[in-house]
Design an enzyme around this catalytic site. Sequence first.
Site, PDB file in Angstrom:
ATOM      1  N   ASP A 133      10.423 -36.558   6.644  1.00 33.14           N
ATOM      2  CA  ASP A 133       9.276 -36.818   5.789  1.00 33.14           C
ATOM      3  C   ASP A 133       8.355 -37.750   6.581  1.00 33.14           C
ATOM      4  O   ASP A 133       8.775 -38.406   7.541  1.00 33.14           O
ATOM      5  CB  ASP A 133       9.674 -37.435   4.447  1.00 33.14           C
TER       6      ASP A 133
HETATM    7  C1  BGC Z   1       5.575 -36.456   1.116  1.00 34.70           C
HETATM    8  C2  BGC Z   1       5.947 -35.063   1.572  1.00 34.70           C
HETATM    9  C3  BGC Z   1       4.758 -34.412   2.202  1.00 34.70           C
HETATM   10  C4  BGC Z   1       4.293 -35.268   3.360  1.00 34.70           C
HETATM   11  C5  BGC Z   1       3.120 -34.709   4.118  1.00 34.70           C
HETATM   12  C6  BGC Z   1       4.908 -37.270   2.208  1.00 34.70           C
HETATM   13  O1  BGC Z   1       4.311 -38.399   1.683  1.00 34.70           O
HETATM   14  O2  BGC Z   1       6.716 -37.140   0.647  1.00 34.70           O
HETATM   15  O3  BGC Z   1       6.421 -34.316   0.476  1.00 34.70           O
HETATM   16  O4  BGC Z   1       5.094 -33.116   2.601  1.00 34.70           O
HETATM   17  O5  BGC Z   1       3.918 -36.539   2.859  1.00 34.70           O
HETATM   18  O6  BGC Z   1       1.951 -34.822   3.397  1.00 34.70           O
END
Ligand code: BGC
Length: 713
Positions: free
Chosen positions: A237
């Site tokens: 993540d």
């Molecule tokens: C989220 C993810 C997301 C990623 C990219 C993170 O803050 O938890 O689910 O895919 O950002 O935007």
Amino acid sequence: MTDKEIRQKAGEILEKLTLEEKIGMIHGAQLFQTAGVERLGIPPLVMSDGPMGVRQEFAPDAWKPVGNSDDYVTYLPCNSAIAATWNREIAHEMGSVLGAEARGRGKDVILAPGVNLKRSPLCGRNFEYFSEDPYLTKELASAYIRGVQAWDVAACVKHFAVNNQETQRLWVEVEIDEQVLRELYLPAFYDAVKKGGAYAVMGAYNRLYGEHCCQSDFLLRRILREEWGFDGVVISDWGGVHDTEKAAHSQLDIEMSVTPDFDDYFMAEPLKKKILAGEIPESTVDEKVLHILMLMLRLHMIGDEPRKSGTYNIPEHRAKMLEAARESVVLLKNENGRLPLAKDALKKVLLIGENASCVHSNGGGSAEIKALYEITPLMGLKTHLGGNVQVDYTPGYCRDKAAESDTSWQETSLENGGGQTAAGDDRAADNAQTAREMKEKRAALRGEAVRLAGQYDTVIYVGGLNHDHDSEGNDRRDMKLPYEQDELILELLDVKPDMVIVMMGGSPVEMGQWVDRASAVVWHWYAGMEGGNALAEVLLGETNPSGKLPETFYKTHTDCSAHALGEFPGTDTVAYREGRYVGYRYNDKYRIEPQFSFGYGLSYTSFEYRDADIDPETGILTCYVKNTGAVAGKETVQVYRRDLADDAPVIKELAGFEKIYLEPGEEKRVEITVEMCNDAGTEYTATTESSAGIRSVENTDAQERCVYCVGCL
Ligand code: BGC
């Protein structure tokens, strides 16, 4: 190519790469892509959020939207809405549209679906997730993933694992019994990988058993690679990696983050230096690059096979959005046939509530979408009723003033543990003056709505939540309706007792103050670009509602186990002391009556069940279902199993379901393959109808180890 050929071919390419090139492939070189290797024709891996459509384009190194007009897209219903359809085909279609649009926009990996279990109704990202039940989640998620990947795009199933809250999301340590982890929280990921064939998995922000999930040996090596045999790509993540050494040795393949200092990422220069110093073997990087190359071969990004090209914003996609939205609407209450509204008799209709005219697609965090359009409930009703009916709108309430900010929330998302619990209903009302102003403003809006309500033959209230509440990075504090809506609804019911109430949101709200007085209550999720049309069809009887709740609608949040035990959201650690008693498993065991139960949802017609039977050899349950009402409708036949052993832990568990369509008077034989308790087999003899309108077929043979029940026990 077979898996073996793919591995071999990837191995051959790997041998040609320099350390520098390999390092470039395993970390973000832009906010949403890695570096390619031009001299060998290896493209960068291009990713995009998210579950509700393909997100708008951002600058490569800043959370600033590019601002072009070519990244408007089809806006999908949120995953909770898809779950409410209880329809695997629809889940597959939604995945397929997302896959086609991702490819159409030139993406390789779509960061979806989110399959985390709903442990608490207050988790801010619940709208991105399917259900509180592992079976429903895994069935729908794996169908969805197959749909995505048919377009030569990788689904990246997230967030692995136990990412069930936003508060302190970057650091919170989850304490959970391993058996419960495996029974409840891992099955959706297992099926995503094994049955859905997901090519990519995203690690979660939080920690489990002392390790950050994105670099967890237990989760990534032992479970994912060794037990499940996953040879796809593991992506962190954004900002989920914390240590070069651990990340290198873990089974993480790609590090992504939210900051533009790409060379400083843990798996960038710091890793290269350690390899050159002989502190970390280069083989750790080779393994990661091998997975990435295998993914690229599978997606036909490299190699000789042609790649599908995808497309976006085509009319077929929008038609599918409407179908899905229709099936997601859940009719919660309908006394004396208040709904559907008799279209021909309508003269003056008043819609009250900000959600009647509010668009939601552009909010919620990384799930935000730049929708090609979004039909609001107001627009849906107006287009369906035409010029002969007067349809008016008054807001009745208003949301809090948004705090002004020049920075994207994602830019600051790594600060302060990354997530929080809302301070209160009036989150923007950070000073007494603002609070007073908001109160006065709402009192005026309420007064106006109450004054107008008496002048209309039909009043429809459309309230609930919005993405100030259903939002990444933020858990709700409780289930109360924000913006003084309870007061408003009560005053409106005084003047308009037959007011139809539509609640809109991605997670349940308290309805106790007014639900007994309401004659009709409809639940409407963030249902995608065609949501308003679907809602209008349901209200006017052009669509017979068939959505069923994919989660328990508690009366109040303390009826949910995690809260009853005081174990949400925790502080540095959160203990899942409720064990397997999550959602209906807890309510059943402790006899807590929910406002509306898991699996519940009414129809404009009635169904009768008979002659349920199960073949213990094959696990196939059969029964007959008849539409005994006057209109066509869809019914979801739900099968629950109950282990009859004295020490059986749960009262019932969902073990199978099938959705069928029946014309008035039509009867169908339904076959459902159920997930069985060990060696169960049984006989069914009686058909009953419970007061909640859920039909059940009960077992009378208590000798058997397991009971299978159609409907609810
Ligand atoms: C989220 C993810 C997301 C990623 C990219 C993170 O803050 O938890 O689910 O895919 O950002 O935007």
